[in-house]
Design a protein around this motif. Sequence first.
Motif, PDB file in Angstrom:
ATOM      1  N   ARG A 141     -81.100 -80.529  36.957  1.00 59.80           N
ATOM      2  CA  ARG A 141     -80.820 -80.466  35.524  1.00 59.80           C
ATOM      3  C   ARG A 141     -80.403 -81.829  34.946  1.00 59.80           C
ATOM      4  N   ASP A 142     -80.210 -82.853  35.808  1.00 59.78           N
ATOM      5  CA  ASP A 142     -79.894 -84.203  35.305  1.00 59.78           C
ATOM      6  C   ASP A 142     -81.180 -84.911  34.893  1.00 59.78           C
ATOM      7  N   VAL A 143     -81.834 -84.339  33.900  1.00 56.20           N
ATOM      8  CA  VAL A 143     -83.159 -84.841  33.506  1.00 56.20           C
ATOM      9  C   VAL A 143     -83.079 -86.268  32.971  1.00 56.20           C
ATOM     10  N   THR A 144     -82.097 -86.564  32.168  1.00 59.06           N
ATOM     11  CA  THR A 144     -82.008 -87.891  31.543  1.00 59.06           C
ATOM     12  C   THR A 144     -81.877 -88.987  32.599  1.00 59.06           C
ATOM     13  N   ALA A 145     -80.996 -88.787  33.567  1.00 52.13           N
ATOM     14  CA  ALA A 145     -80.793 -89.796  34.603  1.00 52.13           C
ATOM     15  C   ALA A 145     -82.040 -89.964  35.464  1.00 52.13           C
ATOM     16  N   ARG A 146     -82.683 -88.859  35.798  1.00 51.74           N
ATOM     17  CA  ARG A 146     -83.868 -88.929  36.660  1.00 51.74           C
ATOM     18  C   ARG A 146     -85.034 -89.607  35.946  1.00 51.74           C
ATOM     19  N   VAL A 147     -85.235 -89.286  34.683  1.00 53.65           N
ATOM     20  CA  VAL A 147     -86.330 -89.904  33.923  1.00 53.65           C
ATOM     21  C   VAL A 147     -86.068 -91.386  33.716  1.00 53.65           C
ATOM     22  N   GLN A 148     -84.833 -91.742  33.367  1.00 58.16           N
ATOM     23  CA  GLN A 148     -84.509 -93.156  33.160  1.00 58.16           C
ATOM     24  C   GLN A 148     -84.717 -93.962  34.438  1.00 58.16           C
ATOM     25  N   LEU A 149     -84.361 -93.391  35.573  1.00 60.44           N
ATOM     26  CA  LEU A 149     -84.532 -94.095  36.836  1.00 60.44           C
ATOM     27  C   LEU A 149     -86.000 -94.364  37.125  1.00 60.44           C
ATOM     28  N   CYS A 150     -86.862 -93.375  36.948  1.00 64.96           N
ATOM     29  CA  CYS A 150     -88.294 -93.557  37.230  1.00 64.96           C
ATOM     30  C   CYS A 150     -88.963 -94.488  36.227  1.00 64.96           C
ATOM     31  N   VAL A 151     -88.616 -94.340  34.942  1.00 65.82           N
ATOM     32  CA  VAL A 151     -89.227 -95.193  33.918  1.00 65.82           C
ATOM     33  C   VAL A 151     -88.819 -96.648  34.123  1.00 65.82           C
ATOM     34  N   THR A 152     -87.566 -96.891  34.474  1.00 74.11           N
ATOM     35  CA  THR A 152     -87.113 -98.263  34.739  1.00 74.11           C
ATOM     36  C   THR A 152     -87.866 -98.871  35.910  1.00 74.11           C
ATOM     37  N   VAL A 162     -96.864 -98.408  41.460  1.00 74.10           N
ATOM     38  CA  VAL A 162     -96.728 -97.762  40.155  1.00 74.10           C
ATOM     39  C   VAL A 162     -97.138 -96.297  40.241  1.00 74.10           C
ATOM     40  N   LEU A 163     -98.202 -96.001  40.981  1.00 75.00           N
ATOM     41  CA  LEU A 163     -98.647 -94.618  41.115  1.00 75.00           C
ATOM     42  C   LEU A 163     -97.610 -93.766  41.838  1.00 75.00           C
ATOM     43  N   ILE A 164     -97.000 -94.310  42.889  1.00 69.62           N
ATOM     44  CA  ILE A 164     -95.986 -93.550  43.623  1.00 69.62           C
ATOM     45  C   ILE A 164     -94.810 -93.205  42.707  1.00 69.62           C
ATOM     46  N   ILE A 201     -84.333 -91.910  44.555  1.00 65.27           N
ATOM     47  CA  ILE A 201     -82.968 -91.395  44.393  1.00 65.27           C
ATOM     48  C   ILE A 201     -82.967 -90.194  43.451  1.00 65.27           C
ATOM     49  N   SER A 202     -83.957 -90.126  42.561  1.00 60.34           N
ATOM     50  CA  SER A 202     -84.019 -89.003  41.614  1.00 60.34           C
ATOM     51  C   SER A 202     -84.166 -87.673  42.330  1.00 60.34           C
ATOM     52  N   PHE A 203     -84.743 -87.661  43.535  1.00 60.78           N
ATOM     53  CA  PHE A 203     -84.892 -86.409  44.275  1.00 60.78           C
ATOM     54  C   PHE A 203     -83.548 -85.876  44.761  1.00 60.78           C
ATOM     55  N   TRP A 204     -82.548 -86.734  44.812  1.00 58.97           N
ATOM     56  CA  TRP A 204     -81.233 -86.326  45.296  1.00 58.97           C
ATOM     57  C   TRP A 204     -80.289 -85.960  44.147  1.00 58.97           C
ATOM     58  N   LEU A 205     -80.679 -86.235  42.924  1.00 59.02           N
ATOM     59  CA  LEU A 205     -79.882 -85.831  41.770  1.00 59.02           C
ATOM     60  C   LEU A 205     -80.134 -84.362  41.456  1.00 59.02           C
ATOM     61  N   HIS A 206     -79.201 -83.747  40.719  1.00 62.53           N
ATOM     62  CA  HIS A 206     -79.355 -82.338  40.364  1.00 62.53           C
ATOM     63  C   HIS A 206     -80.574 -82.173  39.463  1.00 62.53           C
ATOM     64  N   ALA A 228     -93.412 -89.576  41.128  1.00 63.68           N
ATOM     65  CA  ALA A 228     -92.004 -89.172  41.185  1.00 63.68           C
ATOM     66  C   ALA A 228     -91.512 -88.732  39.813  1.00 63.68           C
ATOM     67  N   LEU A 229     -91.992 -89.391  38.750  1.00 59.37           N
ATOM     68  CA  LEU A 229     -91.639 -88.978  37.392  1.00 59.37           C
ATOM     69  C   LEU A 229     -92.232 -87.614  37.060  1.00 59.37           C
ATOM     70  N   PHE A 230     -93.472 -87.380  37.470  1.00 55.71           N
ATOM     71  CA  PHE A 230     -94.091 -86.070  37.265  1.00 55.71           C
ATOM     72  C   PHE A 230     -93.336 -84.975  38.016  1.00 55.71           C
ATOM     73  N   GLU A 231     -92.806 -85.327  39.190  1.00 59.82           N
ATOM     74  CA  GLU A 231     -92.034 -84.346  39.956  1.00 59.82           C
ATOM     75  C   GLU A 231     -90.780 -83.946  39.201  1.00 59.82           C
ATOM     76  N   THR A 232     -90.135 -84.900  38.545  1.00 61.75           N
ATOM     77  CA  THR A 232     -88.957 -84.585  37.741  1.00 61.75           C
ATOM     78  C   THR A 232     -89.320 -83.670  36.579  1.00 61.75           C
ATOM     79  N   VAL A 233     -90.422 -83.953  35.916  1.00 65.49           N
ATOM     80  CA  VAL A 233     -90.870 -83.105  34.802  1.00 65.49           C
ATOM     81  C   VAL A 233     -91.190 -81.702  35.303  1.00 65.49           C
ATOM     82  N   THR A 234     -91.814 -81.613  36.474  1.00 63.19           N
ATOM     83  CA  THR A 234     -92.164 -80.308  37.032  1.00 63.19           C
ATOM     84  C   THR A 234     -90.918 -79.483  37.341  1.00 63.19           C
ATOM     85  N   VAL A 235     -89.950 -80.100  37.993  1.00 57.61           N
ATOM     86  CA  VAL A 235     -88.730 -79.384  38.346  1.00 57.61           C
ATOM     87  C   VAL A 235     -87.990 -78.904  37.099  1.00 57.61           C
TER      88      VAL A 235
END
Length: 447
Positions: A318-329, A360-362, A311-316, A366-373
């Motif tokens: 710049r919504d870094v906090t929401a995307r990181v929290q989703l992947c870490v959870t 876990v790797l997948i 779902i993080s791929f569909w968030l904006h 996805a978390l690395f993709e958020t950091v990259t973006v």
Amino acid sequence: MHRVLHGVHEHLELFSTNDSATRADWEKWRTGKAVPRDYEKESSPSTRDGNVEVIYTVAVLEVGPLSEADSNMTVTVEYSMAWVDNRLAELTSHVTPVSSTLLWVPPVAFGKTVRRVAHIKDDKKDNSTINLWLQRQGIMFYKLTRKLELICPPSLEEYPFDDHKCSIELHGYGGVVFPFRQPSKYYKAKPIQVDMTAVTSQYEMTGLKLSSRVAPFNQHIATDCVMFEANCTYPANDCPLMKGCSDESDECYGCKHFMGTCSYMSAADQCSNTSSGMSTLEIQLSFSRRRWSHVFHTFVPSVVIVGCSWISFWLHPRDVTARVQLCVTAILALITMAGNRKEHGITVVRAEDVWMCGGVLIVTFALFETVTVNSILSGNFFMPSFCKRRRPRVEPTPGPSTAWADDEETTETPSPETADKIDFFSRILFPITFTVFVAGFFLHYLG
């Protein structure tokens, strides 16, 4: 002899010590008054070739769970044996209970896979202390019921897709052999049956193998000689749902005396000098782990968790906090699910561990993709030339030269379109990658 044995077996089903005549006979044999004076308990019945053929049936009455920590499994087995002892012929006119402590019984011992043996009493009848009967023609009928604690080391590399086999060996000594008697119209008793309603293991029984062989004491002479084999397969059925049922219904009776589809192989004529060796009657139980609980408790939840991380791929971007929290959870949830292996003291890498590691790797990617973006948008990420947007080159106007003019002409700024493209391709590549992993996983462990 087979027809007589079948009649004895049917008579014993109706036997009860409430009959006064039967009680009187039992008291005579229990005290030894009815035993012939010249009878020697230590001597086996005399035969032409020195072998005492013991006809038998085997019933598996209960199968308990397999402990993955100490490799223990409890199985209750009933051996029904019959043989001829001419020394006791014509001593009774009907089937009479006799004492197994005063008469000869086959000297047997369980194999090394049996860790502990417990005696089982029959609570349904009043003859819980009687396990030996005598027929008029000298035919002895013996019941040996034991609750066994077996050592069955499981192979957990393919958990929870693992199959398992557990063997029970009964060794006979002193010329005792276990010949094969295929069921016929005269001898209808099946060689093996299982109470499928009493299988409470995390495995389901898929088959059973019954074999009889003779091994010489001198191993330098020859190898084991297989006298017979019976292979039975158990198709999927509703017997586990019949727990606590009554024998009154045909369906319940069939589950409590389940026999499956059996094939027989006999090679008794090829075995010679059986009286000078040790005979073995082996029961090999085949199990397959019940997998539906793992599907709903492990595989489906983990797939949902991995899917939610996308779902993080569909968030904006710049919504870094929401995307990181989703992947870490999602990562923490998968690690928690995989952490239960320590409770059983398991150290091998199981198929379930490979599955969790892949999930876990997948999610980590996805978390690395958020950091990259986010790095691309902030301008702190090294970008390849095709992802960078250059300002159009403008010819400089005549004027005084400055040191910073050339740098301004080649200034490169990150584009929000690049981050959107990465998110767009991630929405496609991540599900495809995970689908390929799932397909390869199940093809490897179930193929």
